[in-house]
Design a protein around this motif. Structure first.
Motif, PDB file in Angstrom:
ATOM      1  N   GLY A  59      24.321  36.922  57.595  1.00  0.00           N
ATOM      2  CA  GLY A  59      23.690  38.239  57.631  1.00  0.00           C
ATOM      3  C   GLY A  59      24.398  39.312  56.835  1.00  0.00           C
ATOM      4  O   GLY A  59      24.247  40.503  57.133  1.00  0.00           O
ATOM      5  N   LEU A  60      25.141  38.914  55.805  1.00  0.00           N
ATOM      6  CA  LEU A  60      25.826  39.902  54.965  1.00  0.00           C
ATOM      7  C   LEU A  60      25.113  40.042  53.626  1.00  0.00           C
ATOM      8  O   LEU A  60      24.653  39.046  53.053  1.00  0.00           O
ATOM      9  CB  LEU A  60      27.280  39.478  54.714  1.00  0.00           C
ATOM     10  N   PRO A  61      25.019  41.260  53.100  1.00  0.00           N
ATOM     11  CA  PRO A  61      24.422  41.440  51.775  1.00  0.00           C
ATOM     12  C   PRO A  61      25.323  40.854  50.692  1.00  0.00           C
ATOM     13  O   PRO A  61      26.538  40.710  50.877  1.00  0.00           O
ATOM     14  CB  PRO A  61      24.303  42.960  51.635  1.00  0.00           C
ATOM     15  N   LEU A  62      24.737  40.536  49.559  1.00  0.00           N
ATOM     16  CA  LEU A  62      25.487  39.892  48.487  1.00  0.00           C
ATOM     17  C   LEU A  62      26.581  40.778  47.922  1.00  0.00           C
ATOM     18  O   LEU A  62      27.583  40.283  47.390  1.00  0.00           O
ATOM     19  CB  LEU A  62      24.526  39.468  47.367  1.00  0.00           C
ATOM     20  N   ASN A  63      26.402  42.098  48.038  1.00  0.00           N
ATOM     21  CA  ASN A  63      27.415  43.014  47.476  1.00  0.00           C
ATOM     22  C   ASN A  63      28.583  43.251  48.441  1.00  0.00           C
ATOM     23  O   ASN A  63      29.409  44.132  48.201  1.00  0.00           O
ATOM     24  CB  ASN A  63      26.788  44.340  47.080  1.00  0.00           C
ATOM     25  N   THR A  64      28.672  42.459  49.517  1.00  0.00           N
ATOM     26  CA  THR A  64      29.825  42.575  50.414  1.00  0.00           C
ATOM     27  C   THR A  64      31.113  42.199  49.695  1.00  0.00           C
ATOM     28  O   THR A  64      32.187  42.707  50.008  1.00  0.00           O
ATOM     29  CB  THR A  64      29.637  41.672  51.647  1.00  0.00           C
TER      30      THR A  64
ATOM     31  N   PRO B 108      29.600  39.415  41.153  1.00  0.00           N
ATOM     32  CA  PRO B 108      30.596  40.473  41.353  1.00  0.00           C
ATOM     33  C   PRO B 108      31.691  40.348  40.297  1.00  0.00           C
ATOM     34  O   PRO B 108      31.846  39.291  39.677  1.00  0.00           O
ATOM     35  CB  PRO B 108      31.144  40.179  42.744  1.00  0.00           C
ATOM     36  N   PRO B 109      32.454  41.402  40.063  1.00  0.00           N
ATOM     37  CA  PRO B 109      33.556  41.299  39.104  1.00  0.00           C
ATOM     38  C   PRO B 109      34.448  40.114  39.433  1.00  0.00           C
ATOM     39  O   PRO B 109      34.807  39.891  40.588  1.00  0.00           O
ATOM     40  CB  PRO B 109      34.298  42.627  39.277  1.00  0.00           C
ATOM     41  N   MET B 110      34.794  39.339  38.408  1.00  0.00           N
ATOM     42  CA  MET B 110      35.624  38.150  38.609  1.00  0.00           C
ATOM     43  C   MET B 110      36.787  38.159  37.636  1.00  0.00           C
ATOM     44  O   MET B 110      36.624  38.480  36.451  1.00  0.00           O
ATOM     45  CB  MET B 110      34.810  36.866  38.387  1.00  0.00           C
ATOM     46  N   LEU B 111      37.949  37.806  38.140  1.00  0.00           N
ATOM     47  CA  LEU B 111      39.120  37.535  37.310  1.00  0.00           C
ATOM     48  C   LEU B 111      39.468  36.073  37.514  1.00  0.00           C
ATOM     49  O   LEU B 111      39.767  35.648  38.627  1.00  0.00           O
ATOM     50  CB  LEU B 111      40.297  38.423  37.701  1.00  0.00           C
ATOM     51  N   ILE B 112      39.431  35.314  36.439  1.00  0.00           N
ATOM     52  CA  ILE B 112      39.774  33.898  36.495  1.00  0.00           C
ATOM     53  C   ILE B 112      41.122  33.717  35.821  1.00  0.00           C
ATOM     54  O   ILE B 112      41.319  34.134  34.675  1.00  0.00           O
ATOM     55  CB  ILE B 112      38.699  33.041  35.804  1.00  0.00           C
ATOM     56  N   ILE B 113      42.047  33.118  36.545  1.00  0.00           N
ATOM     57  CA  ILE B 113      43.398  32.867  36.028  1.00  0.00           C
ATOM     58  C   ILE B 113      43.554  31.356  35.908  1.00  0.00           C
ATOM     59  O   ILE B 113      43.426  30.625  36.899  1.00  0.00           O
ATOM     60  CB  ILE B 113      44.469  33.451  36.963  1.00  0.00           C
ATOM     61  N   SER B 114      43.805  30.893  34.687  1.00  0.00           N
ATOM     62  CA  SER B 114      43.835  29.452  34.485  1.00  0.00           C
ATOM     63  C   SER B 114      44.655  29.094  33.257  1.00  0.00           C
ATOM     64  O   SER B 114      44.749  29.874  32.305  1.00  0.00           O
ATOM     65  CB  SER B 114      42.399  28.922  34.308  1.00  0.00           C
ATOM     66  N   ARG B 115      45.221  27.914  33.297  1.00  0.00           N
ATOM     67  CA  ARG B 115      45.777  27.347  32.084  1.00  0.00           C
ATOM     68  C   ARG B 115      44.626  26.894  31.186  1.00  0.00           C
ATOM     69  O   ARG B 115      43.464  26.970  31.567  1.00  0.00           O
ATOM     70  CB  ARG B 115      46.713  26.187  32.436  1.00  0.00           C
ATOM     71  N   GLU B 116      44.941  26.437  29.981  1.00  0.00           N
ATOM     72  CA  GLU B 116      43.906  26.014  29.039  1.00  0.00           C
ATOM     73  C   GLU B 116      42.972  25.005  29.703  1.00  0.00           C
ATOM     74  O   GLU B 116      43.414  23.974  30.217  1.00  0.00           O
ATOM     75  CB  GLU B 116      44.540  25.387  27.799  1.00  0.00           C
ATOM     76  N   ASP B 117      41.674  25.318  29.702  1.00  0.00           N
ATOM     77  CA  ASP B 117      40.715  24.426  30.343  1.00  0.00           C
ATOM     78  C   ASP B 117      39.340  24.663  29.726  1.00  0.00           C
ATOM     79  O   ASP B 117      38.791  25.762  29.794  1.00  0.00           O
ATOM     80  CB  ASP B 117      40.670  24.674  31.851  1.00  0.00           C
ATOM     81  N   ALA B 118      38.770  23.627  29.132  1.00  0.00           N
ATOM     82  CA  ALA B 118      37.508  23.762  28.413  1.00  0.00           C
ATOM     83  C   ALA B 118      36.366  24.145  29.345  1.00  0.00           C
ATOM     84  O   ALA B 118      35.497  24.963  28.983  1.00  0.00           O
ATOM     85  CB  ALA B 118      37.193  22.455  27.692  1.00  0.00           C
ATOM     86  N   SER B 119      36.349  23.581  30.552  1.00  0.00           N
ATOM     87  CA  SER B 119      35.266  23.864  31.490  1.00  0.00           C
ATOM     88  C   SER B 119      35.288  25.328  31.929  1.00  0.00           C
ATOM     89  O   SER B 119      34.241  25.981  32.029  1.00  0.00           O
ATOM     90  CB  SER B 119      35.375  22.949  32.704  1.00  0.00           C
ATOM     91  N   THR B 120      36.488  25.850  32.177  1.00  0.00           N
ATOM     92  CA  THR B 120      36.620  27.257  32.574  1.00  0.00           C
ATOM     93  C   THR B 120      36.191  28.164  31.433  1.00  0.00           C
ATOM     94  O   THR B 120      35.470  29.156  31.643  1.00  0.00           O
ATOM     95  CB  THR B 120      38.072  27.553  32.977  1.00  0.00           C
TER      96      THR B 120
END
Length: 291
Positions: free
Chosen positions: A166-171, A220-232
């Motif tokens: 029951g939570l909105p997507l912008n939670t 929503p805003p996303m920060l992805i932290i990753s080593r070299e990865d083609a899929s990411t």
């Protein structure tokens, strides 16, 4: 004369103790912590084993509501614990955040859907107890490492989990994914041992992939932290093409475990870089702090 001084001294000493006690009480009334407004700081958000969380909080002023970082541990979906937080609680507390670390049902007891439902249920607990525990329900950022990063991203992109509670997507105010898989098909083909968790059905892999849901609703805003990865990299390019607020920090020195373990430390230059990137992301996506 000595007796007179003693008669005067004792009442003055008692008065001084009273003044000091009042002052200390006033300070404790202005500054609280999870331990002060509740005798414990570990809570259950569900009735099953592993459905629990721990609140890290200190230095709050009376009436303040802090933004929340909800941390989801890694461990290949079958291991790990909410206690694996490193220096993060103290670091984020000093920055003005409440840090909450959660457990979730592990495989084989819980599948990925159960685990994503647990993340949503923990968020619902936070929203429902926001006033009681000085939390800003409009400022919940999900941070997950490895399997936890995958679950954080899945809950943010596939709307079924928040809708279920029951939570909105912008939670979700933001997502910090620390080397969590975004395309499970790519991931399982690369690391076949995880068929023991996800099975051999490619349709299940697709349904479990955050990438599957790109373009279906706002991200929503996303920060992805990753080593070299083609899929990411592929995921980030696709998100940016859609105009979604997704950023990638590619690292080169830190190991998979150190990417989360050294956040909040000055262990080396890359640990500082990752910590600064996370802090900047949180501050950029923070609204109405302490209201």
């Amino acid at each position: 004369m000595g007796k007179l001084n003693k008669k005067i001294f004792i009442p003055l000493f008692v008065l001084l103790l009273l003044v000091i006690s009042v002052g200390v009480f006033s300070m404790r009334a202005d500054y609280t912590s999870a331990e002060l407004f509740d005798a414990k700081h570990e809570f259950s958000y569900g009735e099953q084993a592993n459905q629990d969380l721990k609140i890290y909080q200190k230095g709050l002023k009376k009436g303040e509501k802090t933004p929340v970082v909800l941390y989801i541990h890694g461990g290949g979906w079958y291991a790990g614990d909410k206690a694996n937080v490193g220096k993060k609680p103290g670091y984020f507390n000093k920055k003005g955040y409440t840090f909450i670390s959660m457990n979730y049902r592990l495989s084989p007891v819980g599948n990925y859907q159960d685990q994503a439902n647990d993340v949503a249920a923990a968020m619902k607990w936070i929203v429902d107890h926001a006033d009681q525990y000085h939390l800003n329900a409009n400022q919940i950022t999900l941070m997950g490492h490895s399997a936890g990063g995958h679950l954080a991203s899945l809950v943010a992109l596939d709307p079924q989990y928040l809708k279920e509670v029951g939570l909105p997507l912008n939670t979700i105010r933001g997502v910090i994914n620390i080397e969590g898989p975004l395309d499970m098909s790519d991931f399982i083909k690369e690391v076949p041992k995880y068929k023991s968790v996800y099975g051999k059905n490619p349709n299940v892999w697709k349904a479990a992939s955050p990438s599957t849901y790109l373009g279906q609703q706002a991200v929503p805003p996303m920060l992805i932290i990753s080593r070299e990865d083609a899929s990411t990299t592929k995921f980030v390019k696709a998100a940016k093409k859609l105009g979604e607020p997704v950023d990638l920090l590619t690292t080169h020195e830190l190991s998979h475990s150190d990417l989360t373990g050294l956040i909040g430390t000055n262990e080396n230059a890359e640990a500082i870089q990752v910590t600064n990137a996370v802090t900047k992301f949180l501050q950029a996506n923070q609204l109405n702090t302490f209201k």
